[in-house]
Scaffold this active site. Sequence first.
Site, mmCIF file in Angstrom:
data_model
loop_
_atom_site.group_PDB
_atom_site.id
_atom_site.type_symbol
_atom_site.label_atom_id
_atom_site.label_comp_id
_atom_site.label_asym_id
_atom_site.label_seq_id
_atom_site.Cartn_x
_atom_site.Cartn_y
_atom_site.Cartn_z
ATOM 1 N N ASP A 223 0.844 -1.210 0.000
ATOM 2 C CA ASP A 223 0.000 0.000 0.000
ATOM 3 C C ASP A 223 0.877 1.257 0.000
ATOM 4 O O ASP A 223 0.614 2.217 -0.738
ATOM 5 C CB ASP A 223 -1.016 -0.011 1.153
ATOM 6 C CG ASP A 223 -0.427 -0.442 2.490
ATOM 7 O OD1 ASP A 223 0.765 -0.809 2.546
ATOM 8 O OD2 ASP A 223 -1.163 -0.398 3.501
ATOM 9 N N ASP A 247 1.275 -7.113 -10.942
ATOM 10 C CA ASP A 247 0.284 -6.814 -11.978
ATOM 11 C C ASP A 247 -0.318 -5.436 -11.728
ATOM 12 O O ASP A 247 -0.390 -4.596 -12.633
ATOM 13 C CB ASP A 247 -0.816 -7.886 -11.956
ATOM 14 C CG ASP A 247 -1.916 -7.576 -12.953
ATOM 15 O OD1 ASP A 247 -1.592 -7.245 -14.106
ATOM 16 O OD2 ASP A 247 -3.105 -7.655 -12.577
ATOM 17 N N ASP A 251 0.587 -1.460 -13.800
ATOM 18 C CA ASP A 251 -0.398 -0.584 -14.463
ATOM 19 C C ASP A 251 -0.311 0.822 -13.869
ATOM 20 O O ASP A 251 -0.404 1.818 -14.581
ATOM 21 C CB ASP A 251 -1.830 -1.118 -14.297
ATOM 22 C CG ASP A 251 -2.263 -1.989 -15.474
ATOM 23 O OD1 ASP A 251 -1.396 -2.670 -16.056
ATOM 24 O OD2 ASP A 251 -3.471 -1.986 -15.809
HETATM 25 C C1 IPM Z 1 -0.843 -8.550 -17.539
HETATM 26 C C2 IPM Z 1 -2.310 -8.808 -17.718
HETATM 27 C C3 IPM Z 1 -2.590 -10.278 -17.436
HETATM 28 C C4 IPM Z 1 -2.175 -10.567 -16.001
HETATM 29 C C5 IPM Z 1 -4.041 -10.725 -17.693
HETATM 30 C C6 IPM Z 1 -4.490 -10.413 -19.093
HETATM 31 C C7 IPM Z 1 -4.232 -12.182 -17.374
HETATM 32 O O1 IPM Z 1 -3.056 -7.971 -16.890
HETATM 33 O O2 IPM Z 1 -0.040 -9.188 -18.230
HETATM 34 O O3 IPM Z 1 -0.483 -7.690 -16.724
HETATM 35 O O4 IPM Z 1 -2.929 -10.307 -15.062
HETATM 36 O O5 IPM Z 1 -1.065 -11.077 -15.814
HETATM 37 MG MG MG Z 2 -1.904 -6.483 -15.923
#
Ligand code: IPM
Ligand code: MG
Length: 372
Positions: A223, A247, A251
């Site tokens: 966090d 993951d 992002d």
């Molecule tokens: C990523 C994507 C994948 C993940 C999905 C599409 C399964 O979000 O490569 O980051 O969660 O690993």
């Molecule tokens: Mg992802």
Amino acid sequence: MHARIALCPGDGIGPEVLDEARKTLDAIADRYDHQVSYTEHLIGGAAIDATGTALPEDTYAGCAAADAVLLGAVGGPKWDDPKATVRPEQGLLAIRQRLGLWANLRPVTPYPCLHDLSPLRPEKLAGVDMLVIRELTGGLYFGQPKERTTGEGGLRAVDTLVYTEHEIRRVVELAFKIAATRRSKVTSIDKANVLESSRLWRQIAIEVAERHPRIRIEHLLVDAAAMRLVTHPSSFDVIVTENMFGDILTDEAAVLSASIGLLPSASLGDGEGRKRGLYEPIHGSAPDIAGQAIANPVGTILSVAMLLRFSLGLEREAQCIERAVEDALRDGCRTRDVGGTLTTHAMGAAIRERLEEAAAGGSASAMLARAF
Ligand code: IPM
Ligand code: MG
């Protein structure tokens, strides 16, 4: 050299961006006198429609026989029914797991020429150059049991977060090895105040750190890490973390560089030196813009650079692509996600037009070169 590449275009914008990546690889092969042969395979939703499964056996066999896999993206609303038993994402997870690709490298180095497009103030972005190493074949994504049951209270669903000492040690070791070639700092991210798996993660990270006294180690709760990624992003060098945290955080980190469409990744497994790997942009299938030829091909084209570097050992060729991408962006060549009007193909072509000059030297941006 002769390289065998397995292409898995997948769904949504996957085929569009992969097409530009392949043309760029062809152009590089031409320029430096290498031979590349391709096989093409179904994965994800496209594979479900054709065969009923997200990773057909011949796709797996084709990928396993290749030197490297280049993948577009999987998924889309057509296959999104939460009650469906087959899902496009299963194809991606299965290929990562079956090829033993336990380390996912996601570099985030925002281009100065795009700083203005980031939601962060430009001064926050100065000096940002991080490499996130996400553990890719363990944790919540794969732990068993993973199921739905019906009990007295109605439906119940369970996912299991499990890590073994071996799984943690190999990825943390890799982070230290790579940090030694960069700014010598590793940030290990966990949730050790709550999760038992994170307490094991931290214990192993401390043990590994003791054997690398020249590398600074820092432990951060996930966090707090999410917050620091936007408050002090330049404080990170190498980040290592478990699958799900990686993951989510990548992002978030992608936002720093103006568009997630710019970011590549490499998924690697065992072995020293050149490794078989899977290369894909970190963005998804973007069904909202699929078929419009406006997707940004840069993340996939930079994934080709990572492929050249890690699976083929062609560092000079990798840097040539990275420089051509940077030159194109600096010259104002942009797709819509970064404020421009170029089509996917025009952006790819703009990069290829700059390969020759990039090969001649140009302004060497280190970008990913320091990773190993
Ligand atoms: C990523 C994507 C994948 C993940 C999905 C599409 C399964 O979000 O490569 O980051 O969660 O690993
Ligand atoms: Mg992802």
